[in-house]
Write an enzyme that holds these catalytic residues in place. Structure first.
Site, PDB file in Angstrom:
ATOM      1  N   GLY A  48       0.760  -1.246   0.000  1.00 59.57           N
ATOM      2  CA  GLY A  48       0.000   0.000   0.000  1.00 59.57           C
ATOM      3  C   GLY A  48       0.786   1.289   0.000  1.00 59.57           C
ATOM      4  O   GLY A  48       0.328   2.302  -0.517  1.00 59.57           O
ATOM      5  N   ASP A 103       0.754   3.234   4.461  1.00 62.00           N
ATOM      6  CA  ASP A 103      -0.338   3.935   3.767  1.00 62.00           C
ATOM      7  C   ASP A 103      -1.406   4.369   4.768  1.00 62.00           C
ATOM      8  O   ASP A 103      -1.835   5.511   4.789  1.00 62.00           O
ATOM      9  CB  ASP A 103      -0.934   3.082   2.624  1.00 62.00           C
ATOM     10  N   ASP A 106      -4.978   1.460  10.596  1.00 56.79           N
ATOM     11  CA  ASP A 106      -6.399   1.192  10.801  1.00 56.79           C
ATOM     12  C   ASP A 106      -6.561   0.647  12.230  1.00 56.79           C
ATOM     13  O   ASP A 106      -6.625   1.428  13.173  1.00 56.79           O
ATOM     14  CB  ASP A 106      -6.801   0.197   9.697  1.00 56.79           C
ATOM     15  N   LYS A 134      -7.176   6.014  10.804  1.00 58.73           N
ATOM     16  CA  LYS A 134      -8.608   5.944  11.135  1.00 58.73           C
ATOM     17  C   LYS A 134      -8.669   5.847  12.660  1.00 58.73           C
ATOM     18  O   LYS A 134      -8.697   4.742  13.207  1.00 58.73           O
ATOM     19  CB  LYS A 134      -9.239   4.695  10.517  1.00 58.73           C
ATOM     20  N   PHE A 155     -14.143   2.512   4.275  1.00 56.84           N
ATOM     21  CA  PHE A 155     -13.164   1.869   3.403  1.00 56.84           C
ATOM     22  C   PHE A 155     -12.855   2.743   2.187  1.00 56.84           C
ATOM     23  O   PHE A 155     -13.742   3.270   1.531  1.00 56.84           O
ATOM     24  CB  PHE A 155     -13.668   0.496   2.945  1.00 56.84           C
ATOM     25  N   ASP A 162      -5.750  -0.336  -1.976  1.00 60.32           N
ATOM     26  CA  ASP A 162      -6.492  -1.210  -2.871  1.00 60.32           C
ATOM     27  C   ASP A 162      -7.770  -1.767  -2.270  1.00 60.32           C
ATOM     28  O   ASP A 162      -7.954  -1.810  -1.060  1.00 60.32           O
ATOM     29  CB  ASP A 162      -5.621  -2.419  -3.229  1.00 60.32           C
ATOM     30  N   ARG A 168      -5.206   0.698  -6.891  1.00 59.44           N
ATOM     31  CA  ARG A 168      -3.984   1.350  -6.384  1.00 59.44           C
ATOM     32  C   ARG A 168      -3.502   2.466  -7.302  1.00 59.44           C
ATOM     33  O   ARG A 168      -2.844   3.396  -6.866  1.00 59.44           O
ATOM     34  CB  ARG A 168      -2.846   0.326  -6.233  1.00 59.44           C
TER      35      ARG A 168
END
Ligand code: IMP
Ligand code: MG
Length: 178
Positions: A48, A103, A106, A134, A155, A162, A168
Site C-alpha cells: 500500500g 499507507d 487502521d 482511522k 473503506f 487497494d 492502487r
C-alpha cells in the site's frame, strides 16, 4: 457525484491528489527539519505505501536510504486481525534511525507487529510516518509521529490503497459508496 467501479464495488470522490500532495510536502518538511544531521532509513510497508513513499522521499531533503518489507492483514474490505509477513527485513537496522512508512493505520495491528519486529534489531530510533489514520478503529496504543490526514472509519481506495488488489493506480482517494 462521479462514482467509480473498482472490481465489484462503487466508490465516490474523497481526497483529491492536490490535497494529498500538499500534506505529503508538509510531512516531508517536518521530517527534514527533525532529522537534521541524521541519515534516516525509510522502511516502507508494501504494497500500500509504494506511491506515498515515492512522493514522500522525493520531498525529503536529507541523505537517506529506502527499503521495503511486505505485510498483509486485509482481505477485501476488512482486516483479518492477523499480520502475515511476506517479505521480511533484509537490511541491517542496527543503530539506524528508522522511519516506518505506511499507507494507513487502521486497527494498528500491522504497525504494532512491525514495531515488535524492529525492536529485536536494536535501531537507534523508530518513528511512524503514515499517510492516513482511522483513529476510531485503533485497537492498540501507538505513538504516530507523522501523519498526513485522519479520516473516518470508511473503506477507501486509490493512491496506493487497494480493494482486493485493484484501485492502487487511481490518483485521488475514493471512499466506498454507502
Ligand atoms: P491495520 O493492521 O488494521 O492497521 O491495517 C493496516 C493495513 O490495512 C494497511 O496497511 C492497509 O493496507 C489496509 N487497510 C486499512 N484500511 C484500509 C482501507 O480503507 N482501504 C484499503 N486498505 C486498507
Ligand atoms: Mg498496507
Amino acid at each position: 457525484m462521479d462514482s467509480i467501479l473498482v472490481k465489484d464495488k462503487h466508490f465516490v470522490p474523497f481526497i483529491k491528489a492536490e490535497k494529498l500532495k500538499e500534506e505529503v510536502k508538509r510531512v516531508a518538511a517536518e521530517i527534514t527539519h527533525d532529522y537534521q544531521g541524521k541519515k534516516p532509513l525509510f522502511l516502507c510497508i508494501l504494497n500500500g505505501s509504494f506511491i506515498f513513499a515515492a512522493d514522500l522521499i522525493r520531498e525529503v531533503d536529507l541523505p537517506c536510504e529506502i527499503s521495503f518489507v511486505k505485510m498483509t492483514s486485509y482481505q477485501g474490505t476488512g482486516t483479518t486481525g492477523k499480520v502475515r509477513e511476506l517479505i521480511g527485513l533484509n537490511v541491517d537496522i542496527t543503530d539506524r534511525h528508522v522511519i516506518i512508512v505506511e499507507d494507513i493505520v487502521d486497527t494498528g495491528i500491522t504497525m504494532a507487529h512491525m514495531l515488535e519486529t524492529l525492536k529485536g534489531h536494536n535501531p537507534a530510533s523508530v518513528d511512524i510516518c503514515t499517510l492516513l489514520t482511522k483513529p476510531d478503529k485503533l485497537q492498540v496504543q501507538l505513538d504516530i509521529r507523522y501523519c498526513c490526514l485522519s479520516i473516518p472509519n470508511d473503506f477507501i481506495v486509490g493512491y496506493g490503497l487497494d480493494y482486493d488488489g485493484y484501485g492502487r493506480n487511481i490518483k485521488d482517494i475514493y471512499v466506498i459508496e454507502k
